[in-house]
Scaffold this motif. Structure first.
Motif, mmCIF file in Angstrom:
data_model
loop_
_atom_site.group_PDB
_atom_site.id
_atom_site.type_symbol
_atom_site.label_atom_id
_atom_site.label_comp_id
_atom_site.label_asym_id
_atom_site.label_seq_id
_atom_site.Cartn_x
_atom_site.Cartn_y
_atom_site.Cartn_z
ATOM 1 N N ARG A 172 2.325 7.603 6.556
ATOM 2 C CA ARG A 172 1.547 7.692 7.631
ATOM 3 C C ARG A 172 0.080 7.799 7.157
ATOM 4 N NH1 ARG A 172 6.430 9.928 9.886
ATOM 5 N NH2 ARG A 172 5.867 11.951 8.923
ATOM 6 N N ALA A 173 -0.309 8.644 6.088
ATOM 7 C CA ALA A 173 -1.600 8.610 5.833
ATOM 8 C C ALA A 173 -1.927 7.171 5.489
ATOM 9 C CB ALA A 173 -1.703 9.664 4.445
ATOM 10 N N LEU A 174 -1.305 6.432 4.835
ATOM 11 C CA LEU A 174 -1.749 5.149 4.527
ATOM 12 C C LEU A 174 -1.767 3.945 5.523
ATOM 13 C CD1 LEU A 174 -0.074 5.205 0.944
ATOM 14 C CD2 LEU A 174 -2.754 5.627 1.481
ATOM 15 N N GLU A 175 -0.541 3.995 6.598
ATOM 16 C CA GLU A 175 -0.370 3.065 7.346
ATOM 17 C C GLU A 175 -0.684 3.460 8.837
ATOM 18 O OE1 GLU A 175 0.602 0.148 6.169
ATOM 19 O OE2 GLU A 175 1.081 0.757 4.286
ATOM 20 N N GLY A 176 -1.017 4.779 9.016
ATOM 21 C CA GLY A 176 -1.240 5.310 10.495
ATOM 22 C C GLY A 176 0.522 5.463 11.129
ATOM 23 N N TYR A 225 -7.624 -0.792 -6.315
ATOM 24 C CA TYR A 225 -6.580 -0.485 -4.961
ATOM 25 C C TYR A 225 -6.042 0.644 -5.016
ATOM 26 C CZ TYR A 225 -3.260 -2.111 -1.582
ATOM 27 O OH TYR A 225 -2.450 -2.446 -0.244
ATOM 28 N N LEU A 226 -5.954 1.314 -5.969
ATOM 29 C CA LEU A 226 -5.403 2.590 -6.107
ATOM 30 C C LEU A 226 -6.650 3.765 -5.701
ATOM 31 C CD1 LEU A 226 -3.011 4.488 -6.570
ATOM 32 C CD2 LEU A 226 -3.932 4.617 -9.011
ATOM 33 N N GLN A 227 -7.842 3.404 -5.848
ATOM 34 C CA GLN A 227 -9.059 4.167 -5.393
ATOM 35 C C GLN A 227 -9.113 4.219 -3.874
ATOM 36 O OE1 GLN A 227 -12.156 2.034 -7.778
ATOM 37 N NE2 GLN A 227 -12.326 3.769 -9.103
ATOM 38 N N GLN A 228 -8.923 2.949 -3.354
ATOM 39 C CA GLN A 228 -8.705 2.809 -2.027
ATOM 40 C C GLN A 228 -7.656 3.776 -1.374
ATOM 41 O OE1 GLN A 228 -8.566 -1.232 -0.604
ATOM 42 N NE2 GLN A 228 -10.003 -1.772 -2.232
ATOM 43 N N ILE A 229 -6.716 3.749 -2.002
ATOM 44 C CA ILE A 229 -5.137 4.500 -1.516
ATOM 45 C C ILE A 229 -5.692 6.060 -1.469
ATOM 46 C CG2 ILE A 229 -2.912 5.180 -2.094
ATOM 47 C CD1 ILE A 229 -2.591 2.088 -2.894
ATOM 48 N N PHE A 230 -6.043 6.234 -2.755
ATOM 49 C CA PHE A 230 -6.464 7.803 -2.807
ATOM 50 C C PHE A 230 -7.471 8.321 -2.129
ATOM 51 C CE2 PHE A 230 -3.234 8.167 -5.731
ATOM 52 C CZ PHE A 230 -3.269 9.221 -6.596
ATOM 53 N N ARG A 245 0.879 -1.312 0.044
ATOM 54 C CA ARG A 245 0.151 -0.040 -0.119
ATOM 55 C C ARG A 245 0.948 1.280 0.056
ATOM 56 N NH1 ARG A 245 -4.461 -0.185 4.120
ATOM 57 N NH2 ARG A 245 -2.897 -1.292 5.084
ATOM 58 N N SER A 246 1.905 1.376 0.798
ATOM 59 C CA SER A 246 2.637 2.686 0.880
ATOM 60 C C SER A 246 3.614 2.518 -0.297
ATOM 61 C CB SER A 246 3.657 2.417 2.281
ATOM 62 O OG SER A 246 2.944 2.601 3.270
ATOM 63 N N SER A 247 3.978 1.429 -0.922
ATOM 64 C CA SER A 247 4.911 1.661 -1.937
ATOM 65 C C SER A 247 3.873 2.252 -3.179
ATOM 66 C CB SER A 247 5.304 0.271 -2.309
ATOM 67 O OG SER A 247 6.114 0.302 -3.426
ATOM 68 N N TYR A 248 2.820 1.498 -3.494
ATOM 69 C CA TYR A 248 2.050 1.997 -4.421
ATOM 70 C C TYR A 248 1.545 3.347 -4.182
ATOM 71 C CZ TYR A 248 0.917 -2.656 -6.250
ATOM 72 O OH TYR A 248 0.774 -3.874 -6.779
ATOM 73 N N GLY A 249 1.448 3.880 -2.938
ATOM 74 C CA GLY A 249 0.818 5.220 -2.596
ATOM 75 C C GLY A 249 2.165 6.312 -2.915
ATOM 76 N N VAL A 250 3.366 5.842 -2.624
ATOM 77 C CA VAL A 250 4.424 6.748 -2.809
ATOM 78 C C VAL A 250 4.576 7.124 -4.342
ATOM 79 C CG1 VAL A 250 6.966 7.116 -2.687
ATOM 80 C CG2 VAL A 250 5.584 6.123 -0.637
#
Length: 149
Positions: free
Chosen positions: A82-86, A42-47, A7-12
């Motif tokens: 932190r936005a994605l993982e806490g 998955y990207l929709q959830q991340i965004f 999730r973080s890798s995709y988010g970055v």
């Protein structure tokens, strides 16, 4: 070896793509998903998480998409993670029975000193790197690659 979650890798990667390509028009999520090879759902959830934290903002309408919520100079990689993982969890725990929010303060934990140092360095690294710096580094690498071709 320490590695970012998927999730973080995709988010970055996705936020970098947004920062790198952002111009006058919003960037469509489908385009980011295709370029970065990230499943669109998955990207929709991340965004959704990134939007909630103010890192990105959604622009509605036929020419809609996403923009950065702040300038690339203001967004640190640590903000995205932190936005994605806490909040970051301790990296090392040799006493799983004591693992919890106060893991680093458990008396008698011999790995506590190492944990504190690792966590401190991880936070320093993630919080000292901005999206703008990643964009500059990508441009530098692209120009080096072009010069050697």
């Amino acid at each position: 070896m320490l590695k970012l979650s998927t999730r973080s890798s995709y988010g970055v990667r996705a936020v970098f793509d947004l920062a790198h390509r952002q111009g006058d028009t919003p960037v469509r999520l489908a385009a980011i998903a295709e370029r970065q090879k990230i499943p669109r759902s998955y990207l929709q959830q991340i965004f959704a998480r990134l939007r909630k934290s103010g890192i990105v903002k959604a622009i509605r309408g036929p020419k809609g998409g996403f923009r950065l919520g702040r300038s690339a100079e203001e967004i640190r990689i640590g903000d995205v993670v932190r936005a994605l993982e806490g909040d970051f969890k301790p990296l090392l725990c040799t006493m799983p029975e004591n693992y919890g929010p106060d893991c680093h303060v458990v008396e008698g934990c011999v790995s506590r000193i190492v944990c504190q140092k690792l966590d401190g360095q991880l936070n320093k690294i993630l919080d000292s790197s901005t999206l703008a710096e990643l964009c500059s580094e990508a441009e530098r690498l692209t120009s080096l690659k072009g010069a050697t071709s």
